[in-house]
Scaffold this motif. Sequence first.
Motif, PDB file in Angstrom:
ATOM      1  N   SER A  80      24.530  30.558  -0.447  1.00 52.69           N
ATOM      2  CA  SER A  80      23.426  30.476   0.517  1.00 52.69           C
ATOM      3  C   SER A  80      23.858  30.891   1.920  1.00 52.69           C
ATOM      4  N   LYS A  83      22.766  34.439   2.369  1.00 49.61           N
ATOM      5  CA  LYS A  83      21.407  34.756   1.953  1.00 49.61           C
ATOM      6  C   LYS A  83      20.444  34.720   3.136  1.00 49.61           C
ATOM      7  N   VAL A  87      14.736  33.335   1.042  1.00 47.79           N
ATOM      8  CA  VAL A  87      14.950  33.276  -0.414  1.00 47.79           C
ATOM      9  C   VAL A  87      15.810  32.098  -0.862  1.00 47.79           C
ATOM     10  N   LYS A  90      14.106  29.519  -3.361  1.00 46.23           N
ATOM     11  CA  LYS A  90      13.870  30.171  -4.653  1.00 46.23           C
ATOM     12  C   LYS A  90      15.196  30.394  -5.378  1.00 46.23           C
ATOM     13  N   ASP A  91      16.210  30.812  -4.658  1.00 48.33           N
ATOM     14  CA  ASP A  91      17.516  31.075  -5.265  1.00 48.33           C
ATOM     15  C   ASP A  91      18.180  29.792  -5.772  1.00 48.33           C
ATOM     16  N   THR A  94      16.520  28.978  -9.014  1.00 52.63           N
ATOM     17  CA  THR A  94      16.988  29.903 -10.048  1.00 52.63           C
ATOM     18  C   THR A  94      18.403  29.539 -10.486  1.00 52.63           C
ATOM     19  N   TYR A 107      16.873  39.800 -11.403  1.00 57.17           N
ATOM     20  CA  TYR A 107      16.465  38.831 -10.380  1.00 57.17           C
ATOM     21  C   TYR A 107      16.634  39.467  -9.000  1.00 57.17           C
ATOM     22  N   THR A 109      16.752  39.263  -4.881  1.00 57.30           N
ATOM     23  CA  THR A 109      17.079  38.348  -3.797  1.00 57.30           C
ATOM     24  C   THR A 109      17.478  39.157  -2.565  1.00 57.30           C
TER      25      THR A 109
END
Length: 140
Positions: A80, A83, A87, A90-91, A94, A107, A109
């Motif tokens: 993270s 990132k 997202v 959501k990540d 997932t 996927y 991202t």
Amino acid sequence: MIKIKLNNKDHAIGVDFDVTNRMQIQRKLESSEKLYRNLVDTSKALIWKCDSNAKFIYLNKEWEFLLGYKLKEMIGMKISKFKDISVIKKDINTFKRIIKGEEVRNYETIYLNKKGEKIFLSFNASLSKDEFGNVIGTQG
């Protein structure tokens, strides 16, 4: 080797093992590992592995080129950190699905490079287990 006296004479008893086959297998294994490492390290695909806490434990060299960080700056860090904030939730969801055994394909991202620029990625991911079948993280 064992030394013994027999009829007032010194003797030695020992056992030899032919390890030729084992050495040949070891050389083949080393050659195979070298080939694998070379393929992974020179791949233009992003290859990665995370632990069960979503921290990078392996990244191939292509990550350095794409994001601008040295591998040593990324290994051990939560994914993270790299990132886009849009997202992360959501990540995380997932990631939890993958940890439960779901395989994810294509996927999409968004990562951020070292300059803060968005990098849009699509990847496949699956569960990673140790030799005893215990969940150790994810990979792709």
